[in-house]
Write a protein that holds these residues in place. Structure first.
Motif, mmCIF file in Angstrom:
data_model
loop_
_atom_site.group_PDB
_atom_site.id
_atom_site.type_symbol
_atom_site.label_atom_id
_atom_site.label_comp_id
_atom_site.label_asym_id
_atom_site.label_seq_id
_atom_site.Cartn_x
_atom_site.Cartn_y
_atom_site.Cartn_z
ATOM 1 N N SER A 14 0.830 -1.208 0.000
ATOM 2 C CA SER A 14 0.000 0.000 0.000
ATOM 3 C C SER A 14 0.864 1.258 0.000
ATOM 4 N N SER A 15 0.238 2.363 -0.390
ATOM 5 C CA SER A 15 0.957 3.646 -0.372
ATOM 6 C C SER A 15 0.926 4.245 1.036
ATOM 7 N N ALA A 19 -2.064 4.303 3.907
ATOM 8 C CA ALA A 19 -1.848 3.970 5.322
ATOM 9 C C ALA A 19 -2.386 5.078 6.227
ATOM 10 N N ILE A 20 -2.161 6.322 5.829
ATOM 11 C CA ILE A 20 -2.662 7.459 6.618
ATOM 12 C C ILE A 20 -4.197 7.447 6.613
ATOM 13 N N ALA A 21 -4.806 7.201 5.457
ATOM 14 C CA ALA A 21 -6.267 7.145 5.366
ATOM 15 C C ALA A 21 -6.818 6.001 6.217
ATOM 16 N N THR A 43 5.339 -0.318 11.647
ATOM 17 C CA THR A 43 4.173 0.445 12.083
ATOM 18 C C THR A 43 4.299 1.875 11.587
ATOM 19 N N ILE A 44 3.160 2.513 11.436
ATOM 20 C CA ILE A 44 3.123 3.950 11.163
ATOM 21 C C ILE A 44 2.183 4.540 12.202
ATOM 22 N N THR A 45 2.669 5.541 12.907
ATOM 23 C CA THR A 45 1.898 6.183 13.967
ATOM 24 C C THR A 45 1.581 7.624 13.598
ATOM 25 N N GLN A 61 4.393 7.375 -2.095
ATOM 26 C CA GLN A 61 5.392 6.310 -2.110
ATOM 27 C C GLN A 61 4.832 5.074 -1.395
ATOM 28 N N PRO A 62 5.381 3.905 -1.680
ATOM 29 C CA PRO A 62 4.941 2.701 -0.959
ATOM 30 C C PRO A 62 5.295 2.819 0.532
#
Length: 118
Positions: A14-15, A19-21, A43-45, A61-62
């Motif tokens: 995924s982009s 991920a943010i969405a 992880t993305i926080t 970006q991916p």
């Protein structure tokens, strides 16, 4: 423990924008990046998103590209715990590391949930 994996996880292909969405929809402040076998890649926080905006990171970006940018920083390796450790142990880990989210993994390192400080 949050166990709805469709809410918690997004595939590594995924982009960063997706991920943010995904994180925004879940309202948890974190998204777990997983591979085809549901093994934790990273992880993305919310904090990562703020730092990315300040650094003018490309949102299309991916997520793997974003995770590569995190490599070598103190944000690179997510702290995790085992499903067998139990809630008391998860709470101790959250408190000790002063973190809000703890990915929970099974015996073969697949994501099974997320413990959160509320």
């Amino acid at each position: 423990m949050y166990a709805d994996l469709t809410t918690l996880c997004i595939h590594e292909a995924s982009s960063f924008r997706a991920a943010i969405a995904h994180m925004d929809r879940s309202r948890l402040g974190i998204v777990l990046i997983v591979d085809e076998d549901r093994r934790l890649v990273g992880t993305i926080t919310d904090g990562d998103v703020r730092r990315a905006i300040l650094e003018r990171t490309t949102l299309d970006q991916p997520v793997t590209g974003f995770l590569a940018q995190k490599a070598g920083t103190r944000y690179a390796n997510p702290i995790t715990s085992s499903i067998t450790a139990g809630q008391d142990a998860w709470l101790r880990v959250l408190q000790y590391h002063k973190i809000f989210h703890l990915p929970i993994l099974d015996e073969v390192q697949r994501v099974v949930g997320l413990a959160a400080m509320e």
